[in-house]
Design a protein around this motif. Structure first.
Motif, PDB file in Angstrom:
ATOM      1  N   LEU A 155      17.313   6.376  -3.795  1.00  0.00           N
ATOM      2  CA  LEU A 155      17.194   5.987  -5.148  1.00  0.00           C
ATOM      3  C   LEU A 155      16.856   7.122  -6.135  1.00  0.00           C
ATOM      4  CD1 LEU A 155      16.624   2.380  -5.032  1.00  0.00           C
ATOM      5  CD2 LEU A 155      18.689   3.408  -5.809  1.00  0.00           C
ATOM      6  N   TYR A 173      13.516   8.326  -5.439  1.00  0.00           N
ATOM      7  CA  TYR A 173      11.888   8.597  -5.659  1.00  0.00           C
ATOM      8  C   TYR A 173      11.362   9.150  -4.576  1.00  0.00           C
ATOM      9  CZ  TYR A 173      12.605   4.712  -9.106  1.00  0.00           C
ATOM     10  OH  TYR A 173      13.224   4.194 -10.308  1.00  0.00           O
ATOM     11  N   ILE A 203      11.527   0.485   2.935  1.00  0.00           N
ATOM     12  CA  ILE A 203      11.387   0.759   1.545  1.00  0.00           C
ATOM     13  C   ILE A 203      11.403   2.413   1.297  1.00  0.00           C
ATOM     14  CG2 ILE A 203       9.760   0.378  -0.517  1.00  0.00           C
ATOM     15  CD1 ILE A 203       9.075  -2.282   1.072  1.00  0.00           C
ATOM     16  N   GLU A 215       0.995  -1.357   0.005  1.00  0.00           N
ATOM     17  CA  GLU A 215       0.104   0.036  -0.042  1.00  0.00           C
ATOM     18  C   GLU A 215       0.973   1.226   0.002  1.00  0.00           C
ATOM     19  OE1 GLU A 215      -3.738  -1.708   2.724  1.00  0.00           O
ATOM     20  OE2 GLU A 215      -1.594  -1.535   3.820  1.00  0.00           O
ATOM     21  N   ALA A 231      14.877   3.586   1.492  1.00  0.00           N
ATOM     22  CA  ALA A 231      15.609   3.265   0.303  1.00  0.00           C
ATOM     23  C   ALA A 231      15.226   3.925  -1.003  1.00  0.00           C
ATOM     24  CB  ALA A 231      15.435   1.721  -0.164  1.00  0.00           C
ATOM     25  N   SER A 232      13.894   4.012  -1.240  1.00  0.00           N
ATOM     26  CA  SER A 232      13.473   4.785  -2.229  1.00  0.00           C
ATOM     27  C   SER A 232      13.884   6.175  -2.533  1.00  0.00           C
ATOM     28  CB  SER A 232      11.920   4.656  -2.603  1.00  0.00           C
ATOM     29  OG  SER A 232      11.356   5.603  -1.348  1.00  0.00           O
ATOM     30  N   GLU A 277       1.611   5.533  -0.546  1.00  0.00           N
ATOM     31  CA  GLU A 277       1.204   6.829  -0.813  1.00  0.00           C
ATOM     32  C   GLU A 277       2.314   7.702  -1.712  1.00  0.00           C
ATOM     33  OE1 GLU A 277      -0.734   7.183   3.377  1.00  0.00           O
ATOM     34  OE2 GLU A 277      -0.161   9.302   2.578  1.00  0.00           O
ATOM     35  N   ALA A 308       8.945  10.821  -4.420  1.00  0.00           N
ATOM     36  CA  ALA A 308       7.580  11.109  -4.459  1.00  0.00           C
ATOM     37  C   ALA A 308       6.942   9.966  -3.795  1.00  0.00           C
ATOM     38  CB  ALA A 308       7.085  10.677  -6.099  1.00  0.00           C
ATOM     39  N   VAL A 309       7.471   8.935  -3.384  1.00  0.00           N
ATOM     40  CA  VAL A 309       6.890   7.882  -2.540  1.00  0.00           C
ATOM     41  C   VAL A 309       6.982   8.291  -1.092  1.00  0.00           C
ATOM     42  CG1 VAL A 309       7.236   5.192  -2.000  1.00  0.00           C
ATOM     43  CG2 VAL A 309       7.674   6.276  -4.194  1.00  0.00           C
ATOM     44  N   LYS A 310       5.817   8.443  -0.585  1.00  0.00           N
ATOM     45  CA  LYS A 310       5.713   9.017   0.680  1.00  0.00           C
ATOM     46  C   LYS A 310       5.624   8.229   1.789  1.00  0.00           C
ATOM     47  CE  LYS A 310       6.244  13.118  -0.708  1.00  0.00           C
ATOM     48  NZ  LYS A 310       7.397  13.716  -0.478  1.00  0.00           N
ATOM     49  N   ALA A 311       4.934   7.077   1.491  1.00  0.00           N
ATOM     50  CA  ALA A 311       4.585   5.927   2.751  1.00  0.00           C
ATOM     51  C   ALA A 311       4.468   4.782   1.937  1.00  0.00           C
ATOM     52  CB  ALA A 311       3.605   6.432   3.440  1.00  0.00           C
ATOM     53  N   VAL A 312       4.937   3.664   2.596  1.00  0.00           N
ATOM     54  CA  VAL A 312       4.717   2.305   2.099  1.00  0.00           C
ATOM     55  C   VAL A 312       4.211   1.650   3.092  1.00  0.00           C
ATOM     56  CG1 VAL A 312       5.853   0.286   0.938  1.00  0.00           C
ATOM     57  CG2 VAL A 312       6.311   2.761   0.067  1.00  0.00           C
ATOM     58  N   ARG A 313       3.333   0.516   3.037  1.00  0.00           N
ATOM     59  CA  ARG A 313       3.040  -0.644   4.000  1.00  0.00           C
ATOM     60  C   ARG A 313       2.950  -1.917   3.430  1.00  0.00           C
ATOM     61  NH1 ARG A 313       1.818   0.680   9.412  1.00  0.00           N
ATOM     62  NH2 ARG A 313       0.526  -0.993   9.716  1.00  0.00           N
TER      63      ARG A 313
END
Lengths: 81, 81
Positions: free
Chosen positions: B28, B30, B21, A43, B24-25, A45, B32-37
């Motif tokens: 690299l 990225y 993640i 998931e 790491a993003s 954002e 624009a990737v604010k949150a990952v679950r």
């Protein structure tokens, strides 16, 4: 934006974890469970101008970071504002 | 029948893998990737007389075997003949 990405083993890659679940389920009496394959669900954002930009970012990001393209497939399932 | 079950950490449970993640993003590029679950995805094949029976089986099976109900939620997403 919010997005959902599936990462699954390629069909010809063995999944010992799934097999272990089937064995355990048979021992617990769940004979009706015939096969299990385990994958990952992410998931996310992210900041993106529109859905097309989000999809481009997700394709690149999934290929580079979320999945191992040698043995795994990824699929961008949903993108929501 | 085929079914798809999501198992995700409950919202108030920390997800260090997701945080890793995101870090790491950012490294690299990225940003624009604010949150990952990260969650789990189970593709199942099962014997069941109808969709209602499949759902009952999947609820029990997910609660007992696929998810740890103390820290995880499960969701039966699709059931297909």
């Amino acid at each position: 934006m919010k997005a959902l990405v599936y990462v699954t083993l390629k069909p010809d890659v063995l999944d010992p974890q799934g097999k272990a679940i089937v064995r355990a389920s048979a021992q617990l009496g769940y004979d009706a469970v015939k096969a299990v394959r385990q994958g990952k669900l992410f998931e996310l954002e992210l900041d993106a101008a529109d859905e097309a930009a989000a999809r481009r970012l997700l394709d690149e990001f999934s290929d580079k970071l979320l999945a191992n393209p040698v043995i795994e497939d990824y699929r961008v399932v949903t993108i929501e504002p």
